[in-house]
Design an enzyme around this catalytic site. Structure first.
Site, PDB file in Angstrom:
ATOM      1  N   HIS A 136       0.867  -1.182   0.000  1.00  0.00           N
ATOM      2  CA  HIS A 136       0.000   0.000   0.000  1.00  0.00           C
ATOM      3  C   HIS A 136       0.903   1.230   0.000  1.00  0.00           C
ATOM      4  CE1 HIS A 136      -2.798   2.988   1.692  1.00  0.00           C
ATOM      5  NE2 HIS A 136      -3.789   2.175   1.383  1.00  0.00           N
ATOM      6  N   ASP A 213       3.221  -4.286   7.925  1.00  0.00           N
ATOM      7  CA  ASP A 213       1.948  -3.585   7.771  1.00  0.00           C
ATOM      8  C   ASP A 213       0.845  -4.616   7.962  1.00  0.00           C
ATOM      9  OD1 ASP A 213      -0.340  -2.287   7.006  1.00  0.00           O
ATOM     10  OD2 ASP A 213       0.367  -1.732   4.998  1.00  0.00           O
ATOM     11  N   GLN A 216      -4.335  -5.179   6.810  1.00  0.00           N
ATOM     12  CA  GLN A 216      -5.281  -6.106   6.195  1.00  0.00           C
ATOM     13  C   GLN A 216      -5.256  -7.489   6.837  1.00  0.00           C
ATOM     14  OE1 GLN A 216      -7.562  -5.289   4.005  1.00  0.00           O
ATOM     15  NE2 GLN A 216      -6.834  -3.195   3.754  1.00  0.00           N
ATOM     16  N   LYS A 239     -10.445  -0.607  10.579  1.00  0.00           N
ATOM     17  CA  LYS A 239     -10.620  -1.781   9.723  1.00  0.00           C
ATOM     18  C   LYS A 239     -11.066  -3.009  10.514  1.00  0.00           C
ATOM     19  CE  LYS A 239      -7.258  -0.242   6.253  1.00  0.00           C
ATOM     20  NZ  LYS A 239      -8.172   0.076   5.148  1.00  0.00           N
ATOM     21  N   CYS A 379      -4.662   2.391  -3.771  1.00  0.00           N
ATOM     22  CA  CYS A 379      -3.432   2.911  -3.149  1.00  0.00           C
ATOM     23  C   CYS A 379      -2.286   1.901  -3.279  1.00  0.00           C
ATOM     24  CB  CYS A 379      -3.661   3.263  -1.674  1.00  0.00           C
ATOM     25  SG  CYS A 379      -4.811   4.618  -1.420  1.00  0.00           S
TER      26      CYS A 379
END
Length: 424
Positions: A136, A213, A216, A239, A379
């Site tokens: 991302h 990261d 997700q 999220k 993104c």
């Protein structure tokens, strides 16, 4: 024949969760398939944010009166629950709450790291920062800027034709010159889980630090930072059902203690003179100014909701939903899946293109049928460029979706096709 058994289809046909989410419960015709961008919030999260302002609204850490003490306690309780949720515990299983830093979002968490970790590792000309082509922009642009300012080289891990970062690729790209490795755990476009534990093992063998990261992954699969072997992990509250405006950065005690502060000002200091300052201990060192205490309190409520239902159970349901989603899209002759052919490899998200129709048109027409998906570059422009795509559609599920949502998407895509090509 369906990849899912009759029992599994029955599991995702039933939906005991939708009623907990006011926006979904109040809009029974709405099909929300954009949870990779932001999740819906259960009522108890909305109630928690309001309850904070109605019962303990005061600036945390700054007062000795009851309201301020309660506000402070609510933040510390949130840190403890979050630490337990991601496996940040000691050998006795005690959550390490002081390893949880609150930020505004995952992007700020990753910017904090990109502005501080290079100084700690002495990043300079000739050194290398390794990321993946799947990143991302929030985990790509900061490292681009770091490499431009330090003279370091930005190196990309690239997946094979099956969208897997192989052992050979890891060994080839992470070497003696590598100082930092920063990778996404789950791609927000491809939906694939990257082999973070293997990447971390190789990086540490080369003396590099590892950043993950988790934006997700943390909302969709059980994450244990000890098993990942990373040094730092970033994710967002919104999220996983929490409010917007709350991010989390976890790091090992050793790393967080050694990193310099990112923002300066109130409450991140221990003492100040006219000429110098002494930083407060972690995590306060990284939390300058008034924090979103209500947001932290509501994020605590979001994770409590997930804990109550059990991440293993929710992950199981989402894997079934994602597999059925991918399989259903593969059954449409005008759809091309962007990502693995194996439906079981998609975690929550499936990206696709409709032959000859721009993704923005697809999303707009679907919206007319109350079906919400994402369209654009998500993104992740370098990834799409590498894949030979400018834009894609993306449908992403959460546990509050069900089989009927997927069926509505398929029906909607048939409507999209008929708009441009007529009934066949």
């Amino acid at each position: 024949m369906s990849l899912l058994t009759a029992t599994q289809l029955s599991e995702i046909r039933e939906n005991p969760y939708r009623k907990d989410f006011p926006l979904l419960a109040n809009n029974p015709e709405l099909v929300f398939l954009d949870s990779a961008a932001t999740a819906q919030r259960p009522a108890e999260v909305l109630d928690a944010e309001r309850r904070f302002y109605e019962t303990m609204n005061a600036n945390p850490l700054r007062g000795l009166y009851r309201l301020s003490v309660e506000a402070t306690a609510s933040i510390e309780a949130a840190r403890e629950r979050i630490a337990a949720f991601i496996g940040a515990v000691d050998e006795a299983g005690k959550p390490q709450a002081n390893q949880i830093v609150f930020t505004r979002n995952a992007s700020e968490s990753l910017n904090l790291v990109s502005h501080t970790l290079p100084e700690l590792v002495g990043l300079g000309e000739g050194d290398e920062v390794v990321i993946s082509i799947m990143e991302h922009h929030s985990n790509l642009i900061p490292w681009q800027q770091v490499c431009k300012s330090t003279g370091a080289k930005l190196v990309y891990l690239r997946p094979n034709a099956d969208f897997t970062i192989t052992d050979e690729e890891i060994e080839a790209k992470i070497g003696p010159k590598t100082k930092i490795v920063s990778v996404t755990h789950v791609s927000n476009v491809l939906g694939v889980e990257n082999p973070v534990a293997k990447i971390a093992e190789r990086a540490h063998a080369m003396g590099a630090k590892v950043v993950v990261d988790g934006a997700q992954s943390v909302p969709h699969i059980a994450v244990d930072v000890r098993e990942l072997g990373c040094d730092l992990l970033a994710f967002s509250g919104h999220k996983l059902g929490g409010p917007m405006g709350i991010g989390v950065l976890w790091g090992t005690a050793e790393i967080l203690d050694a990193l310099p502060p990112f923002l300066t000002g109130g409450e991140m200091i221990d003492s100040v003179t006219e000429t110098d300052a002494v930083w407060a201990p972690v995590p306060a060192k990284f939390e300058a100014g008034t924090q979103d205490a209500a947001g932290s309190y509501a994020t605590d409520a979001a994770i409590a909701y997930l804990d109550r239902h059990g991440m293993e159970q929710l992950e199981h349901r989402e894997r079934l939903l994602a597999a059925k989603l991918c399989e259903s899209l593969q059954g449409l002759p005008y759809i091309k899946i962007i990502g693995p052919d194996d439906p079981e490899r998609h975690i929550a998200a499936v990206s696709f293109v409709v032959e000859g129709i721009h993704p923005h048109d697809v999303a707009s027409i679907l919206d007319m049928h109350d079906v919400c998906i994402r369209a654009g570059h998500h993104c992740a422009q370098p990834l799409l460029t590498w894949l030979g795509e400018q834009s894609t559609c993306r449908a992403s599920v959460a546990f509050y979706n069900d089989l009927s949502d997927i069926e509505r998407l398929v029906d909607g895509l048939d409507q999209v096709w008929s708009v441009f090509h007529g009934r066949q």
